[in-house]
Enzyme design. Structure first.
Site, PDB file in Angstrom:
ATOM      1  N   LYS A   1      35.090  36.331  27.337  1.00  0.00           N
ATOM      2  CA  LYS A   1      35.768  35.317  26.531  1.00  0.00           C
ATOM      3  C   LYS A   1      35.343  35.409  25.065  1.00  0.00           C
ATOM      4  CE  LYS A   1      38.572  33.149  29.356  1.00  0.00           C
ATOM      5  NZ  LYS A   1      40.026  33.110  29.124  1.00  0.00           N
TER       6      LYS A   1
ATOM      7  N   TYR B   1      32.270  36.107  32.513  1.00  0.00           N
ATOM      8  CA  TYR B   1      33.211  35.174  31.906  1.00  0.00           C
ATOM      9  C   TYR B   1      32.840  34.905  30.449  1.00  0.00           C
ATOM     10  CZ  TYR B   1      36.405  31.200  31.511  1.00  0.00           C
ATOM     11  OH  TYR B   1      37.420  30.358  31.120  1.00  0.00           O
TER      12      TYR B   1
ATOM     13  N   SER C   1      38.241  30.334  25.410  1.00  0.00           N
ATOM     14  CA  SER C   1      37.521  29.244  26.073  1.00  0.00           C
ATOM     15  C   SER C   1      36.436  28.783  25.124  1.00  0.00           C
ATOM     16  CB  SER C   1      36.883  29.751  27.376  1.00  0.00           C
ATOM     17  OG  SER C   1      35.928  28.842  27.889  1.00  0.00           O
TER      18      SER C   1
END
Length: 260
Positions: free
Chosen positions: A156, A152, A139
């Protein structure tokens, strides 16, 4: 890499970027496509829409045994694996240190260890042939971080690092590695949420899939469907403290909205 005639496995293939990639690989002439997902029924729908060269397999990427079984099933059906698209991901929920360990652990498994487990499952045969392509979906948060969700952003980052290491370790042995780092994409995970609301340049999954294929054709490392991410990453590297200050402002604004 020319995708024509290749066998591709796509995790998280039942919807969003994964489904678009499976369909794009088919359009590019892949010989076999494995659509892997926790949601077998939706994965079967994607495979059926592609045609007889596609098969759906249930897979929980947070379990190494599932990934090993997926690779074995793909080899049994098509004889080999040329491309592994390690794409499955989860959004979790907003928050930081207060989030429970179970969520953090799940994020580590899906966004970190799943890529390592997949590499363990498919790299030996690729190395034996001297050719293979491994793609990690990370991401923009993996390059730049994200203020809404600590798990997150942190995991990532791990996904990007895993892809980098694989490229460093195996790039001279015939293994191509790319890392997909988009900003907001129209998927089930972002529908109606912070991942799409108020962000310019929201792309369709089909647009992202095209960028992945273009990058694979040129065998470049970073897939950046949003070119501005490269500019942000350069600004971050050029003046890290200034970048952190800007992110602190974003976090303060975000936290203020939550309180309001």
């Amino acid at each position: 890499m020319d995708i024509r005639g290749k066998v591709a496995v796509v995790t998280g293939g039942a919807s969003g970027i994964g489904a678009a990639l499976a369909q794009k690989f088919a359009a590019e002439g892949a010989q076999g496509i494995v659509v892997a997902d926790l949601n077998l029924e939706r994965a079967q729908g994607v495979a059926a829409a592609i045609g007889p060269q596609a098969v759906a397999i249930a897979c929980d990427v947070s379990r190494e045994a599932d990934i090993q079984a997926l690779a074995a099933a793909a080899r049994q059906r098509f004889g080999r694996i040329d491309i592994f698209m390690s794409n499955a991901g989860i959004l979790g929920r907003p928050g930081g240190l207060e989030l429970d360990d179970a969520l953090w652990q799940k994020m580590w498994e899906v966004h970190g260890m799943a890529h390592i487990w997949a590499a363990r499952a498919v790299l030996p045969e690729m190395l034996e042939r001297g050719e293979g392509y491994f793609v990690v979906t990370a991401s923009a948060a993996g390059l730049l971080n994200i203020v809404e969700s600590a798990p997150y952003g942190v995991t990532k980052h791990a996904a990007v690092a895993a892809a980098e290491w694989l490229r460093i370790a195996y790039g001279r042995r015939g293994i191509r590695v790319s890392c997909l780092c988009p900003q907001s994409v129209q998927t089930d995970m972002t529908a109606g949420g912070a991942g799409s609301a108020g962000i310019n340049g929201v792309l369709s999954a089909e647009q992202v899939a095209q960028d992945v294929v273009d990058t694979m054709r040129e065998e470049r490392f970073l897939v950046l469907p949003h070119p501005v991410v490269a500019q942000y990453a350069l600004a971050k590297a050029t003046d890290y403290d200034r970048w952190l200050g800007g992110m602190q402002k974003l976090y303060a604004s975000y936290a203020g909205k939550l309180k309001g």
